[in-house]
Each structure stands twice: as C-alpha cells, then as structure tokens.
Design a protein around this motif. Structure first.
Motif, short mmCIF file in Angstrom:
data_model
loop_
_atom_site.label_atom_id
_atom_site.label_comp_id
_atom_site.label_asym_id
_atom_site.label_seq_id
_atom_site.Cartn_x
_atom_site.Cartn_y
_atom_site.Cartn_z
N UNK A 53 0.79 -1.24 0.00
CA UNK A 53 0.11 -0.13 0.24
C UNK A 53 0.85 1.29 0.23
N UNK A 54 2.09 0.97 0.07
CA UNK A 54 3.02 2.34 0.53
C UNK A 54 3.25 2.85 -1.07
N UNK A 55 3.14 4.15 -1.42
CA UNK A 55 3.38 4.56 -2.75
C UNK A 55 4.80 4.86 -2.71
N UNK A 56 5.53 4.64 -3.78
CA UNK A 56 7.04 4.76 -4.11
C UNK A 56 7.29 6.04 -4.62
N UNK A 57 8.24 6.60 -3.87
CA UNK A 57 8.16 8.29 -4.28
C UNK A 57 9.72 8.37 -4.92
N UNK A 58 10.05 7.30 -5.35
CA UNK A 58 11.71 7.63 -6.00
C UNK A 58 11.75 6.91 -7.44
N UNK A 59 10.51 7.12 -7.98
CA UNK A 59 10.50 6.66 -9.55
C UNK A 59 11.43 7.38 -10.22
N UNK A 60 12.44 6.65 -11.38
CA UNK A 60 13.36 7.71 -11.98
C UNK A 60 12.80 8.12 -13.04
N UNK A 61 12.25 9.28 -13.11
CA UNK A 61 11.38 10.20 -13.97
C UNK A 61 12.51 10.87 -14.88
N UNK A 62 11.83 10.92 -16.21
CA UNK A 62 12.74 11.68 -17.19
C UNK A 62 12.14 12.99 -17.23
N UNK A 63 11.21 13.22 -16.68
CA UNK A 63 10.52 14.72 -16.59
C UNK A 63 10.78 15.67 -15.43
N UNK A 64 10.84 16.72 -15.49
CA UNK A 64 11.06 17.62 -14.62
C UNK A 64 9.86 18.40 -14.50
N UNK A 65 9.56 19.08 -13.47
CA UNK A 65 8.31 19.75 -13.12
C UNK A 65 8.04 21.13 -13.97
N UNK A 66 9.24 21.57 -14.64
CA UNK A 66 9.34 22.64 -15.54
C UNK A 66 8.62 22.27 -16.87
N UNK A 67 8.88 20.87 -17.33
CA UNK A 67 8.12 20.38 -18.41
C UNK A 67 6.53 20.15 -18.35
N UNK A 68 5.99 20.24 -17.31
CA UNK A 68 4.48 19.95 -17.01
C UNK A 68 3.95 21.49 -16.93
N UNK A 69 4.70 22.52 -17.45
CA UNK A 69 3.87 23.78 -17.47
C UNK A 69 2.70 23.75 -18.45
N UNK A 70 1.61 24.25 -17.99
CA UNK A 70 0.32 24.46 -18.83
C UNK A 70 -0.16 25.76 -19.01
N UNK A 71 -0.18 26.01 -20.42
CA UNK A 71 -0.44 27.30 -20.69
C UNK A 71 -2.01 27.73 -21.30
N UNK A 72 -2.73 26.60 -21.23
CA UNK A 72 -4.06 26.47 -21.66
C UNK A 72 -4.30 25.78 -22.79
#
Length: 895
Positions: free
Chosen positions: A246-265
């Motif tokens: 049940x424990x969510x794993x919080x160390x997933x090797x992501x290729x994305x950074x938060x910057x890449x998730x920017x949403x402009x509409x």
C-alpha cells in the motif's frame, strides 16, 4: 518561470477514467465508439481546472499489468476483472484528447500512476511548490502534507472531497502516513491486498489509535486477546506485506522535470475539433467553442470523405505484404475468419481478412501456420487487442483446431444483430447489411456455391470476397452498437452474451468424457429389450410384421384388433404418439409399441449417435452451443444435441452413466435450478399467493392445488397435484384450454374452467397476462427482466390464429427468456468465481436449467456449497432462486 510559486495539478488517469466509466450512463458517438468514460473524465477535468487554476499539469497512467509490487507478491491486483472492452477502447481517445488540451501525460513500465504522482509531489514539496492530487483511490491520502492536498472523487466524478492532514485527522483520527498502516491491517480487496482476516476499517482504526503503526501492533500482538489476537498472530507477515504494497513509491526514475509540466491553456480550434470528433456538443457550448468548431468542420468533412473512399484489398503473399499487415495490426478494425462446414469442431479453414485503415488484408487459411504469420498469431492470441468480427465464437473454435488461440473478443456483429432481432431469418453479413440499408456484398452462396457444389474460388475472387466481408463487419459494428444502446441492451450484450460466447467456446473445447464401452453395454441391454418387446407384440398381434411401418401397424391396430380410429391421414390410419397414447387404455399391445419406439429411438439416436461423436484422440464429446438460434434466448446444442437426452424415462436416464469425469478420482457435479420459470412468474406477476409458496419453501404444485380446489394441504391427492402441475407449467407457456385438455385428457370445457379457477386463485398472474399483451400491442415487442427483446409483428394481426400465437408468445417470452438469461448469468458468474478462487473444477455442460461440472475430490465440499450459492445469487428476484446439487462418479448418479 523563475522562482514564482507553482501549483502542480496531478491527475490519476486510470482511477478517474474507471470511476467515470462506471458512473456515467452508456454513451457512444455515431461511429459506435464508446465515449462515456472520456466524457466523465473531461467534465471532472474542466471543473478542477476552473477551481484550482494550476500552472503545471500532468495526467499519469498505469503502464501495464505488472509492476515492481508483483515481484514480491504475484497475486497483487489478481482479483481484478479484465477491463471491459468498451472501457479499454476509450483510453486511446482520452490520450488523444489530452493532446488537444495541451496537457502532459506520462506512464512508466513497472510503476503505477500512484508512484509517478507520489514522486512528483515529493519534488514539488522539496522545491517549495503547492501540489494538488486528483484520484478516486484513498491510498493517495498518504501523500497529504502542508503543501499537498488530495482531492478524492465522490458520486462517480461529479464531486470531489478535499483532504489536507487536518481533514484526514478529523475524519480518521490518523496522520497521512498512517493510511498505509490502515491498509496494512484491513487490506484492500480491489487490489487483492490481504491484510488481516476479520479486521475491517473500524477495528483497524481502533488498533492504530492504541498502537500507532502496524509494526507496533505486531510488537504487542501477544497482548491482544480473542479471535482478533489469534488472527493477527497467524497473519502478521500478511500485515507487513500489505503495508509494503500500500506504500506509494516516491523515488520513481522520472525523465520529466516539473518545468516540463507547465500548462498554458488549450488551443480552442484543436479542442473544438477533438470535441466534435467525440460528438461532445454540450462541452463545445460550455466552453463557447462553436466558432472554432465551425472552422474544424471543414477538415473533418474532408477526412470523412477520404474514409468513405473504397478500401484497398491486399492479398498477403510476399514479405512486403506480411510486413504491411504486421504493421497494421494495432489499427485493426475488423476480423473475418472464413470456414466451411456446419460443425466448427470439424470445419475447414478457408481464409482470414483484417480491415485496418484504408486497407483490408486477406490471406489463405493455410498461411496462418507459416513462419511469417508469427506476429499475426500473437495478435490473434492477445487478450488486450480488441477484436470486432462476425460469429467470433465459431472463429475461435475453427482456429483452435489449428492450435491458434483467439482472445480479446470485443464485439460480434452477428451476436449483436441477434439480440436486436432474434427472429431474423437471414443473419448472414449480406442479410445484416440489407437490414441496415448499407451497400450490399455478394452472398456466400454466390461466391462458394452450396452443398455438394461448394468450391473455393481463385485467389483474386477469394481475396475480394473476404475483404468485402471484413469491410462489412467494420461498417456494421458502429450502427449495431448504437442500436444496442438505443434498445437498452448494452449491458445484456457486454456483460452477458459476449463473455458467455467465450465461456461456451472454452467448454466446447474442453468437452466431456464419454465411455464408449458403457454406451455399448447399454446398447446391448436396449437391443435385448427391443427383441423381447417385439416378441410380445408379435404374440399379441398373432403374427410378425414391420412395427416401424405406419401402414402395417395401422392394419394390426384398427383392422385386426378393432381399436377405435382416432385420426386418419391422406394415406391411411395415423399411428403417431398422440394417437397411441389415447389408445393405450384399450389394449396391452399399445403400451408395448410405445415402449418399442422409445427403445429403438434411444438405440439409434443416443447410443449409436453418441458413439459416432466420441473423438478417438481424447475420448470426449465436444458439442457446439449456439447463442443465436432460439428466439427466447435459450442456448441450442448441436453436433450432438446433448439437451435432448431423454430423462423422463429410466432407460433414457441410464445414458448419462456413460458421461464421466476426465480425470481419475474426480466427480461429476450437476446443479439444477428448481422451478425457475415459476419463480420468475411469481416475481414478474407479483402474485402474493405464488410468492408466498416460494418464500415459505412450499411445494408450489400442492399450493396451486390447494388454492384451485379449495382444500387444505393434507387433502391434496396425487391427481390434484398432477393437474395443478400441468396448469402451472401450462400457464408459463401461455397454454390454451385446448392444450390443457390434451395434456390432462379432460374436456375442453373442464380445462377452461380449471384455468379460470387458477386465475381466480392467482389474480396477479391474470393481471400480468392481460398487461403484458396490452404492452406488447403498444410496443410491438416484449422484454425479459434483463432487457432481451422479442418483436411480435403479429400481435396486431387481424387473423385470429396469428394474433393468438403472438399473444401467447407475449405471455411466455418474458418468463422463459428471463429464466434463460438467469442461467446464462449464472454461467458467467460461475466462470468468474472459478477463476477468482483458482479452482480446478470445470464447467462442462449447460442442459436447460442444469449446469454440469467435473470436480476434483479436494474441491468437492467447496463446489457443493459454491455452485448453488452462485446460481441462487445470479439475479435478484422477489422470491428465492434455488439450485439442487447432486454428485456422483457419472452424470446419472449426479441426478
């Protein structure tokens, strides 16, 4: 964006889509694509965008069935049912729509959407940003913190509930990190996480209030008294493992950074085009995208025109053709498997065609086993690759003969057309196209010939015909799916008939073991009985004659013995069964003739007939169940018909001794619904007298006799009960006074009086009969409780006989049809249950209201309890459903 504060919105794609699918009513666009889950997701998305106004946005999806959690616990999520095809087909639509919204989406093999979201919330916290998580899964509450808010969907997806650490404390008395301890103790059936047996949410919260964590509970488990303490001590490892799962794993090797998730509409024109394709008119209006939609319309019209262009037929021969076919498989829209022969267990494959995009690939059946066909065979066997076809049940059996699996059956145009009109005289693709008003194709008879003149045409003609049929399947699928929706039969199709088709094919391939030596031995007994009976008949007649000759038998009975003539035909005396039954009281010879006929039929049809059907390679009989024959919804059995083995006579029942388990030491278990049609009648009519009989487990025929004859139970004699039984079952079949008079050998006047007494005793049944006929006259059809329709064009006929038959059909179809639906539903539930519990027992046959299984000895106790429980719970009625179970070393003993 520099150091400006960000608000990151993270959406659990799988969770929200699933909730939307089950919360929203059925919805399809004009192409037949299901869109309800996408629509529900989009309405939720628009609401959250409006309320949260995020700067960064991501929808996370699960990448597949297997994650790192399966490495430690292979049963993780093992109890989950397969995603319905009408939901799985919507994921590509949603992902395409997210592109139109300019919203980032992400998935990663080996991890779940929860883990991706958990990792991104950690990154947001570390960088000092705010994060909002949207999910339908309470597991996400463990992520709540000062900077992370969790929105849990309620009432499907229409409302969300906000959770911060304070709100979790207020509602559960827990800190967010204790949510995993809660799951560790109580488990989660939806994810197949075991937890500790007997520990529900209330008990788990009590334990955590006292001990704080799973580990602390286990440290003090010796102090916990009673059954609770015993369960914790026995399952302490399960509790630890459940917490880990049940424990969510919080160390997933992501290729994305938060910057890449920017949403402009979103781009209005792109979103308008996407909504228009999905036919979300209300959303176009809601976002005021009408002007943008108009611009997109021209593009769509051009695409539609291109789609309407003739398809290209590719006859797959060389490496380039195979390469093109293999590359096109992910876009396959229709599958056609052509074969010759009535019995699919023996049919010869002719060819196969797949419609994909603007092309239809056709190939001779023999090339399916070639090395180049490897990817095609893999695609056919892939349960996740949805197949739309025509008579996919037959296709599965034909392919199985060549050792090729067919899975992922999603939509069958023949099965859908049958539901829409079970009395249609021409269920062929050519017939279905004509009924839909779509451009015609050549009939099979025109291309292949018929009967002895059957032949396979040259490659060019074969390719053209296979391609035309596959294209016909593609063209029919959308309109038929839409008609099912409009007729309210979507659930009936997707949750009953389509899954049942796969179950039946599995049963047929499994087959049932039949001992040839047992049949042969019984055949010898029948032959001796036939010879003895013939001798007795000859003795009474005074000479030998051909008992099978109607002319000679008529001369013996009416000329020599002087029995009364009941009926004459153009060629002489009638000696049919009805005549002989009426003559039985007049002379001993008649009983012997009836017995002779019974034995000879048993010998020829069932002993000799069944011996021919036993496969030498496995010693089994493999019947073929047809779903699209009976207008009532009942299954038909062919090659051989195992539903016709006579059981009213002891000699007929003896045949079942030859039907045995396929494994040594196993047993046959037979479960038979008790008076299911009368129970359905009690429910549908709402008659209190009938309902009372079943609720109090009274003998319903005795109860009927009591009410009709006006006597107490102890005064009901066997003749009264026999008459009551005839009326009970007669009413179910819409019997007339004439029919009842024939059954009971009484006058028509007495039969009419009997029926009148019955209706006086059970007024609810009379009202049902009157109401259903009036309803049928108004609607033109009647329906079962599960929505199966039967159209009655003659219900308004001026011809009395035609109208009367339609009225009787209106009365009995909802009863018989519902009974048929219920046993089919029981089969689907039984199949699910056997798989979910990992049982070895196998469902082998369905015969009317009876299911037959073979069961290993160690599962006998389980199955004896489980089968009647599943059958009784298949469909809720106002009276209890009941199934009687018997077990034996053969089918005869299990009766």
């Amino acid at each position: 964006m520099g150091d400006k504060k960000r608000k990151v919105l993270l959406i659990d794609g799988n969770s929200i889509v699933n909730r939307a699918f089950y919360a929203m009513p059925p919805l399809t666009n004009s192409s037949g694509l299901h869109t309800n889950a996408v629509f529900g997701f989009t309405t939720m998305l628009l609401k959250v965008l409006e309320e949260e106004k995020p700067t960064h946005l991501l929808v996370a999806f699960d990448a597949g069935k297997t994650t790192f959690r399966h490495e430690g616990y292979s049963e993780y999520k093992g109890g989950r049912q397969k995603t319905p095809p009408e939901l799985s087909e919507q994921f590509p639509l949603l992902k395409e729509l997210l592109v139109s919204f300019s919203i980032a989406q992400f998935e990663l093999p080996g991890y779940e959407a929860d883990d991706i979201i958990g990792t991104l919330t950690r990154l947001a916290e570390e960088q000092g940003h705010e994060a909002v998580v949207v999910s339908g899964d309470k597991d996400m509450l463990q992520l709540a913190s000062e900077r992370v808010t969790v929105l849990l969907t309620r009432k499907g997806v229409s409302e969300v509930e906000r959770y911060t650490p304070d709100e979790i404390g207020e509602k559960y008395g827990l800190r967010p990190e204790q949510i995993i301890d809660l799951k560790g103790l109580m488990g989660d059936a939806s994810d197949n996480i075991p937890g500790v047996p007997g520990v529900g949410e209330k008990t788990a919260l009590k334990l955590l209030a006292e001990y704080g964590t799973v580990e602390n509970v286990l440290e003090h488990m010796g102090e916990i008294k009673g059954k609770l303490g015993e369960n914790i001590r026995s399952h302490h490892e399960d509790a630890r493992m459940s917490k880990r799962l049940a424990t969510i794993f919080r160390e997933v090797p992501l290729e994305r950074t938060l910057d890449e998730l920017e949403w402009k509409g979103y781009n209005a024109a792109e979103l308008a085009a996407a909504f228009r394709k999905l036919e979300f008119k209300s959303l176009i209006e809601r976002l005021d995208l009408s002007s943008a939609a108009a611009g997109a319309a021209e593009t769509d019209d051009a695409e539609a025109a291109r789609a309407a262009a003739a398809y290209e037929t590719v006859w797959v021969r060389g490496p380039a053709d195979w390469k093109a076919l293999n590359e096109a498989l992910p876009q396959a829209e229709a599958l056609l498997v052509e074969s010759h022969g009535d019995n699919p267990h023996e049919s010869e494959g002719i060819g196969l065609a797949i419609a994909a995009g603007g092309r239809v690939f056709a190939l001779p059946y023999a090339s399916l086993t070639a090395e180049e066909a490897g990817p095609l065979r893999d695609w056919l066997a892939d349960a996740d690759a949805a197949k739309t076809g025509c008579d996919l049940h037959r296709a599965e059996l034909v392919l199985a003969r060549s050792g090729i699996a067919l899975r992922g059956l999603a939509f069958d145009v023949q099965l859908a057309a049958y539901l829409l009109d079970p009395t249609d005289a021409d269920p062929s693709l050519a017939g279905l196209l004509a009924r839909q008003g779509l451009p015609a194709i050549a009939t099979d008879e025109a291309v292949f010939g018929k009967g002895a003149k059957f032949r396979v045409p040259d490659d060019e003609a074969l390719a053209a015909h296979l391609a035309a049929k596959a294209d016909a399947v593609r063209r029919l699928a959308g309109p038929l799916a839409e008609e099912l929706d409009k007729a309210g039969m979507r659930t009936l199709y997707y949750e009953l008939e389509q899954p049942l088709s796969v179950i039946l094919a599995g049963m047929e391939k499994q087959g049932i073991t039949v001992k040839a030596e047992a049949l042969e031995e019984l055949g010898k007994e029948f032959q001796s009985g036939i010879e003895r009976t013939m001798g007795e008949i000859y003795r009474l007649a005074g000479f030998e004659f051909n008992i099978g000759s109607t002319k000679q038998l008529g001369e013996v009975l009416f000329d020599k013995l002087g029995l009364p003539v009941i009926k004459k035909t153009k060629t002489g005396y009638s000696t049919d069964a009805e005549v002989l039954e009426k003559l039985e009281p007049y002379h001993e010879i008649v009983r012997l003739i009836l017995h002779y006929r019974t034995l000879t039929k048993l010998q020829s049809t069932y002993i000799e007939g069944l011996l021919k059907e036993i496969r030498p390679e496995d010693g089994k009989i493999h019947t073929y169940y047809r779903q699209t024959i009976a207008a009532t919804g009942r299954l038909s059995s062919q090659f051989p018909n195992l539903q016709n083995i006579p059981i009213r006579l002891e000699e007929g029942r003896q045949i079942r001794k030859a039907f045995v388990p396929s494994e040594p030491g196993w047993h046959i278990l037979a479960a038979d619904y008790s008076q299911i049609e009368l129970r359905v009648l009690a429910h549908i009519s709402g008659d209190e007298g009938l309902k009372e009989a079943f609720r109090n487990e009274m003998d319903v025929h005795t109860k009927t006799a009591m009410d009709v004859f006006g006597v107490p139970a102890d005064q009901v004699d066997s003749n009264m009960r026999r008459q009551a039984k005839a009326v009970n079952f007669g009413i179910v079949y819409g019997i007339s006074d004439y029919g009842l008079s024939q059954n009971l050998n009484i006058t028509r006047k007495d039969a009419a009086a009997f029926i009148e007494q019955y209706f006086n005793a059970f007024p609810g049944v009379r009202k049902y009969m009157d109401d259903i006929v009036a309803q049928a006259r108004q609607d033109g059809y009647v329906a079962t409780l599960l929505g199966r329709r039967r159209y009655l064009p003659d219900i308004r006929a001026s011809n009395y006989n035609l109208r009367s038959f339609a009225e009787r059909t209106a009365m009995n179809t909802p009863i018989q049809g519902t009974a048929a639906d219920i046993i089919k539903l029981a089969m689907v539930r039984m199949d699910e249950t056997l798989k979910a519990r990992g049982l070895q027992s196998r469902m082998l046959l369905q015969v009317h209201d009876e299911l037959v299984f073979e069961v290993p000895p160690d599962e006998l106790e389980t199955m004896t309890a489980l089968v009647p429980e599943v059958m009784a719970g298949a469909f809720p009625l106002d009276v209890p459903l009941k199934a009687d179970v018997n077990v034996g070393v053969n089918w005869y003993e299990a009766k």
